[in-house]
Design a protein around this motif. Structure first.
Motif, PDB file in Angstrom:
ATOM      1  N   GLN A   4       3.341  10.667  -6.288  1.00  0.00           N
ATOM      2  CA  GLN A   4       2.561   9.772  -7.739  1.00  0.00           C
ATOM      3  C   GLN A   4       1.781  11.468  -7.936  1.00  0.00           C
ATOM      4  O   GLN A   4       1.424  11.007  -9.043  1.00  0.00           O
ATOM      5  CB  GLN A   4       1.492   9.164  -6.787  1.00  0.00           C
ATOM      6  N   THR A   5       1.641  13.176  -7.257  1.00  0.00           N
ATOM      7  CA  THR A   5       1.052  13.739  -7.823  1.00  0.00           C
ATOM      8  C   THR A   5       2.072  14.722  -7.654  1.00  0.00           C
ATOM      9  O   THR A   5       3.231  14.936  -6.951  1.00  0.00           O
ATOM     10  CB  THR A   5       0.326  13.569  -7.215  1.00  0.00           C
ATOM     11  N   LYS A   6       1.487  16.060  -8.184  1.00  0.00           N
ATOM     12  CA  LYS A   6       3.330  16.998  -8.039  1.00  0.00           C
ATOM     13  C   LYS A   6       1.613  18.485  -7.242  1.00  0.00           C
ATOM     14  O   LYS A   6       2.012  19.280  -7.721  1.00  0.00           O
ATOM     15  CB  LYS A   6       2.557  17.530  -9.219  1.00  0.00           C
ATOM     16  N   ASP A   7       0.491  17.715  -6.546  1.00  0.00           N
ATOM     17  CA  ASP A   7      -0.628  19.101  -5.802  1.00  0.00           C
ATOM     18  C   ASP A   7       0.072  18.829  -4.027  1.00  0.00           C
ATOM     19  O   ASP A   7       1.301  18.008  -3.771  1.00  0.00           O
ATOM     20  CB  ASP A   7      -1.531  18.583  -5.779  1.00  0.00           C
ATOM     21  N   GLU A   8      -0.651  19.420  -3.492  1.00  0.00           N
ATOM     22  CA  GLU A   8      -0.368  19.412  -2.372  1.00  0.00           C
ATOM     23  C   GLU A   8      -0.109  18.065  -1.437  1.00  0.00           C
ATOM     24  O   GLU A   8       0.880  18.244  -0.682  1.00  0.00           O
ATOM     25  CB  GLU A   8      -2.276  19.772  -1.421  1.00  0.00           C
ATOM     26  N   LEU A   9      -0.432  16.826  -2.544  1.00  0.00           N
ATOM     27  CA  LEU A   9      -0.404  15.502  -1.483  1.00  0.00           C
ATOM     28  C   LEU A   9       0.876  15.093  -1.523  1.00  0.00           C
ATOM     29  O   LEU A   9       1.554  14.742  -1.131  1.00  0.00           O
ATOM     30  CB  LEU A   9      -0.736  14.132  -2.038  1.00  0.00           C
ATOM     31  N   GLY A  10       1.494  15.550  -2.816  1.00  0.00           N
ATOM     32  CA  GLY A  10       2.685  15.012  -3.918  1.00  0.00           C
ATOM     33  C   GLY A  10       3.814  15.742  -2.868  1.00  0.00           C
ATOM     34  O   GLY A  10       5.084  15.449  -2.398  1.00  0.00           O
ATOM     35  N   PHE A  11       3.734  17.190  -2.450  1.00  0.00           N
ATOM     36  CA  PHE A  11       4.750  18.284  -1.434  1.00  0.00           C
ATOM     37  C   PHE A  11       4.543  17.945   0.250  1.00  0.00           C
ATOM     38  O   PHE A  11       6.085  17.035   0.397  1.00  0.00           O
ATOM     39  CB  PHE A  11       4.228  19.526  -1.129  1.00  0.00           C
ATOM     40  N   LEU A  12       3.091  16.719   0.708  1.00  0.00           N
ATOM     41  CA  LEU A  12       3.410  16.208   2.020  1.00  0.00           C
ATOM     42  C   LEU A  12       4.452  15.333   1.716  1.00  0.00           C
ATOM     43  O   LEU A  12       4.479  15.051   3.110  1.00  0.00           O
ATOM     44  CB  LEU A  12       2.128  16.275   2.219  1.00  0.00           C
ATOM     45  N   THR A  13       4.385  14.181   0.484  1.00  0.00           N
ATOM     46  CA  THR A  13       4.605  12.908   0.441  1.00  0.00           C
ATOM     47  C   THR A  13       6.158  13.435   0.263  1.00  0.00           C
ATOM     48  O   THR A  13       7.224  12.900   1.419  1.00  0.00           O
ATOM     49  CB  THR A  13       4.169  12.650  -1.012  1.00  0.00           C
ATOM     50  N   GLU A  14       6.865  14.226  -0.323  1.00  0.00           N
ATOM     51  CA  GLU A  14       7.981  15.045  -0.349  1.00  0.00           C
ATOM     52  C   GLU A  14       8.482  14.987   1.293  1.00  0.00           C
ATOM     53  O   GLU A  14       9.470  14.630   1.815  1.00  0.00           O
ATOM     54  CB  GLU A  14       8.424  15.918  -1.052  1.00  0.00           C
ATOM     55  N   THR A  15       7.662  15.603   1.843  1.00  0.00           N
ATOM     56  CA  THR A  15       7.949  16.482   3.327  1.00  0.00           C
ATOM     57  C   THR A  15       8.152  15.556   4.192  1.00  0.00           C
ATOM     58  O   THR A  15       8.640  14.851   4.927  1.00  0.00           O
ATOM     59  CB  THR A  15       6.884  17.360   3.532  1.00  0.00           C
ATOM     60  N   PHE A  42     -13.616   8.676  -9.775  1.00  0.00           N
ATOM     61  CA  PHE A  42     -12.732   7.339  -9.885  1.00  0.00           C
ATOM     62  C   PHE A  42     -11.021   7.771  -8.893  1.00  0.00           C
ATOM     63  O   PHE A  42     -10.096   7.209  -8.580  1.00  0.00           O
ATOM     64  CB  PHE A  42     -12.265   6.966 -10.782  1.00  0.00           C
ATOM     65  N   TRP A  43     -10.651   8.983 -10.402  1.00  0.00           N
ATOM     66  CA  TRP A  43      -8.918   9.133 -10.916  1.00  0.00           C
ATOM     67  C   TRP A  43      -8.325  10.020  -9.293  1.00  0.00           C
ATOM     68  O   TRP A  43      -7.583  10.157  -8.641  1.00  0.00           O
ATOM     69  CB  TRP A  43      -8.636   9.815 -12.100  1.00  0.00           C
ATOM     70  N   PHE A  44      -9.512  11.082  -9.487  1.00  0.00           N
ATOM     71  CA  PHE A  44      -9.544  12.395  -7.885  1.00  0.00           C
ATOM     72  C   PHE A  44      -9.171  11.906  -6.922  1.00  0.00           C
ATOM     73  O   PHE A  44      -8.628  12.312  -6.094  1.00  0.00           O
ATOM     74  CB  PHE A  44     -10.522  12.897  -8.230  1.00  0.00           C
ATOM     75  N   SER A  45      -9.913  10.631  -6.734  1.00  0.00           N
ATOM     76  CA  SER A  45     -10.442  10.199  -5.627  1.00  0.00           C
ATOM     77  C   SER A  45      -9.259   9.283  -5.359  1.00  0.00           C
ATOM     78  O   SER A  45      -8.352   9.032  -3.935  1.00  0.00           O
ATOM     79  CB  SER A  45     -11.638   9.713  -4.833  1.00  0.00           C
ATOM     80  N   ARG A  46      -9.164   8.656  -6.603  1.00  0.00           N
ATOM     81  CA  ARG A  46      -7.395   7.478  -6.370  1.00  0.00           C
ATOM     82  C   ARG A  46      -6.580   8.672  -6.071  1.00  0.00           C
ATOM     83  O   ARG A  46      -5.622   7.834  -5.539  1.00  0.00           O
ATOM     84  CB  ARG A  46      -7.248   6.460  -7.184  1.00  0.00           C
ATOM     85  N   GLY A  47      -6.385   9.087  -6.288  1.00  0.00           N
ATOM     86  CA  GLY A  47      -5.394  10.457  -6.845  1.00  0.00           C
ATOM     87  C   GLY A  47      -5.227  10.626  -4.815  1.00  0.00           C
ATOM     88  O   GLY A  47      -4.157  11.394  -4.766  1.00  0.00           O
ATOM     89  N   ILE A  48      -5.446  11.033  -4.648  1.00  0.00           N
ATOM     90  CA  ILE A  48      -5.756  11.269  -2.879  1.00  0.00           C
ATOM     91  C   ILE A  48      -5.719  10.236  -2.429  1.00  0.00           C
ATOM     92  O   ILE A  48      -5.168  10.430  -1.157  1.00  0.00           O
ATOM     93  CB  ILE A  48      -7.087  12.257  -2.561  1.00  0.00           C
ATOM     94  N   THR A  49      -6.778   9.553  -1.682  1.00  0.00           N
ATOM     95  CA  THR A  49      -6.261   8.391  -1.212  1.00  0.00           C
ATOM     96  C   THR A  49      -5.570   6.798  -1.207  1.00  0.00           C
ATOM     97  O   THR A  49      -4.873   6.365  -0.257  1.00  0.00           O
ATOM     98  CB  THR A  49      -7.995   7.370  -1.257  1.00  0.00           C
ATOM     99  N   ARG A  50      -4.516   7.144  -3.030  1.00  0.00           N
ATOM    100  CA  ARG A  50      -3.601   6.431  -2.679  1.00  0.00           C
ATOM    101  C   ARG A  50      -2.899   6.463  -1.861  1.00  0.00           C
ATOM    102  O   ARG A  50      -1.303   6.199  -0.759  1.00  0.00           O
ATOM    103  CB  ARG A  50      -3.008   5.779  -3.953  1.00  0.00           C
ATOM    104  N   PRO A  51      -1.636   8.328  -1.829  1.00  0.00           N
ATOM    105  CA  PRO A  51      -1.055   8.620  -0.977  1.00  0.00           C
ATOM    106  C   PRO A  51      -1.246   8.640   0.189  1.00  0.00           C
ATOM    107  O   PRO A  51      -0.243   8.558   0.616  1.00  0.00           O
ATOM    108  CB  PRO A  51      -0.705  10.155  -2.510  1.00  0.00           C
ATOM    109  N   ILE A  52      -2.559   8.700   0.680  1.00  0.00           N
ATOM    110  CA  ILE A  52      -2.741   9.238   2.381  1.00  0.00           C
ATOM    111  C   ILE A  52      -2.712   7.568   2.899  1.00  0.00           C
ATOM    112  O   ILE A  52      -1.873   7.624   2.975  1.00  0.00           O
ATOM    113  CB  ILE A  52      -3.717   9.130   2.510  1.00  0.00           C
ATOM    114  N   HIS A  53      -2.842   5.679   1.853  1.00  0.00           N
ATOM    115  CA  HIS A  53      -2.971   5.184   2.193  1.00  0.00           C
ATOM    116  C   HIS A  53      -0.920   4.885   2.599  1.00  0.00           C
ATOM    117  O   HIS A  53      -1.074   3.894   3.346  1.00  0.00           O
ATOM    118  CB  HIS A  53      -3.130   4.373   1.136  1.00  0.00           C
ATOM    119  N   ASP A  54      -0.293   5.696   1.283  1.00  0.00           N
ATOM    120  CA  ASP A  54       0.834   5.085   1.468  1.00  0.00           C
ATOM    121  C   ASP A  54       1.330   5.736   2.699  1.00  0.00           C
ATOM    122  O   ASP A  54       2.075   5.225   3.534  1.00  0.00           O
ATOM    123  CB  ASP A  54       1.705   5.430   0.415  1.00  0.00           C
ATOM    124  N   LEU A  55       1.059   7.568   3.355  1.00  0.00           N
ATOM    125  CA  LEU A  55       1.542   7.881   4.161  1.00  0.00           C
ATOM    126  C   LEU A  55       1.912   7.084   5.015  1.00  0.00           C
ATOM    127  O   LEU A  55       2.796   7.231   6.226  1.00  0.00           O
ATOM    128  CB  LEU A  55       0.994   9.446   4.200  1.00  0.00           C
TER     129      LEU A  55
END
Length: 487
Positions: free
Chosen positions: A226-237, A193-206
């Motif tokens: 919200q994260t410090k992984d590739e999705l966080g970098f993608l969000t910052e970009t 749940f935590w991992f899927s939410r960490g992926i789907t939530r940033p994608i939804h916001d993006l």
């Protein structure tokens, strides 16, 4: 930055280590149980074997005495050696009730000794001694059997306790297995749940932010990181990309507005379709003719007009300096003094370090022109226009002052509010203008030039004159101005 792959690998490694740890714990528990069980069985078998061997030794001795068979004698000796070996194992394998075990071992020793003495007496045909020794050996055998039964009963009691503890232990192990299963299932579901939410939530916001951009809304709120992984970098970009797009849109709007202002200035500066070079050549010819005819004053006026027009008709998308603007102002004031004589005076107080300050073309001369026309033109005498400059608090301050009629407070607010009032000012006061450029136009061009706001202030009192102050950064913005003007 923590990669998504690292998160997955960490979770699975921790899960595998946990499961292996639990399995190892259960394995060690079962091994301990097996070892205890083996020890109990060994004790039981040892006592049983001692009892059986003791009985066999006694029976072989009796059979030999009756039958006198060498085979029976050898069996007696073999049994005796085996019993001796078992006797040596007793203290090692039975580590409790040491006193009983020691007595038991001593009785075995007595039994073997009585048996050997009985055999010896028999071989020596000492019937009396043989009979006494056999009776003694039989009594010791009965004591051995009773003690063996006692020890065996104790071992059985120990086994019963062990069995009960084994049942409890097995119940604990079973509960532990269920608990581990439930924990691993819950942890896996929670991680999923935590991992899927960490992926789907940033994608939804993006995706939501991308839809806003697609609809033309570039100034929306930033997507939270919200994260410090590739999705966080993608969000910052993505946020940086939207900021860049917004900045580009703003620059395009500024360029468009600058083009409009430049076009307006060019149209108002040009005299119908007159060729500037032809006009300058004509004025120069008239100035030289006046000089030849000894009309020096006329020649100076014509040269002043020529210089002023040359400055006003120059390329308007290039910046100039305070020193160059002051030259244009001086030419303008020379012409006005020729018209109005001693009705006004013009003063300058310019700090040397400010002369190189960058300005858009036609900044000071229109301000001085407005001060003259709207401020002191109607005065019969004593009019003063003064330009001063100094450096204070990291800014260049340029003041254009007059002691004229002043400006109403409401009109000051309109002049500073928006460039839209530029046309109103021009329509109501066209008489006497050489440029037709209003104050709002100048304010807006300064803001675009320096990319800042609140660069101009107006202090005025009705009947006591007006001061227009330019508060400019010390750093020059020629490159930025070129990019805006040429865009």
């Amino acid at each position: 930055m923590i990669h998504i792959q690292t998160k997955l690998m960490t979770f699975f490694i921790v899960l595998i280590l946990f499961m292996n740890g639990v399995a190892y714990f259960l394995y060690q528990g079962s091994q301990d149980t097996i070892r205890q069980y083996d020890i109990l069985l060994e004790r039981f078998f040892l006592l049983n074997e001692v009892e059986q061997t003791t009985e066999d030794v006694y029976q072989n001795l009796k059979s030999y005495i009756i039958n006198k068979s060498p085979e029976l004698l050898q069996e007696y000796k073999d049994g005796r050696e085996e019993l001796r070996s078992l006797q040596e194992q007793l203290p090692e394998k039975i580590d409790r009730n040491q006193l009983v075990v020691e007595n038991y071992s001593n009785m075995i020793e007595s039994f073997l000794e009585e048996s050997d003495q009985a055999l010896k007496a028999y071989q020596e045909e000492n019937i009396k001694a043989y009979s006494a020794r056999m009776i003694e050996a039989e009594e010791v055998l009965s004591y051995l059997q009773e003690t063996a039964l006692t020890l065996i009963n104790e071992e059985l009691s120990e086994y019963d306790s062990f069995y009960k503890s084994l049942v409890v232990h097995n119940g604990f192990i079973e509960k532990m297995r269920l608990a581990v299963f439930a924990f691993t299932l819950f942890a896996s579901l929670l991680f999923a749940f935590w991992f899927s939410r960490g992926i789907t939530r940033p994608i939804h916001d993006l995706a939501h932010a991308a839809r806003e951009i697609a609809s033309g809304k570039f100034d929306g709120e930033k997507v939270p990181v919200q994260t410090k992984d590739e999705l966080g970098f993608l969000t910052e970009t993505f946020n940086s990309m939207r900021d860049n797009i917004q900045s580009l849109v703003t620059q395009i709007k500024q360029k468009s507005e600058m083009k409009r202002l430049m076009k307006e200035m060019e149209l108002k500066s040009l005299q119908s379709q007159v060729n500037p070079h032809f006009l300058f050549n004509t004025l120069n010819m008239i100035a030289k003719t006046s000089y030849i005819e000894d009309a020096k004053r006329t020649s100076e006026l014509i040269e002043a007009v020529s210089t002023l027009l040359r400055h006003n008709l120059t390329r308007l998308d290039q910046p100039t300096t305070l020193q160059e603007e002051l030259k244009s102002v001086n030419e303008y004031m020379f012409i006005q003094q020729a018209r109005f004589g001693q009705r006004f005076t013009y003063e300058e107080d310019i700090h040397p370090d400010t002369k190189g300050t960058a300005l858009p073309v036609l900044t000071l001369q229109p301000l001085v022109e407005n001060a003259f026309i709207h401020g002191i033109e109607d005065l019969e005498a004593g009019g003063v226009i003064r330009i001063s400059s100094r450096i204070k608090d990291g800014r260049v301050l340029i003041d254009i002052q007059d002691n004229g009629v002043g400006i109403h407070e409401e009109k000051v607010g309109k002049l500073l509010a928006t460039p839209d009032h530029d046309e109103e000012l021009q329509e109501t006061n066209r008489s006497g203008h050489t440029t037709g450029i209003g104050l709002p136009n100048i304010i807006r061009r300064l803001e675009l030039f320096y990319e800042r706001e609140e660069l101009v202030t107006i202090h005025s009192q009705l009947g006591n004159g007006t001061t227009i102050r330019l508060q400019l950064p010390i750093e020059q913005a020629e490159e930025g101005y070129d990019e805006v003007a040429n865009g």
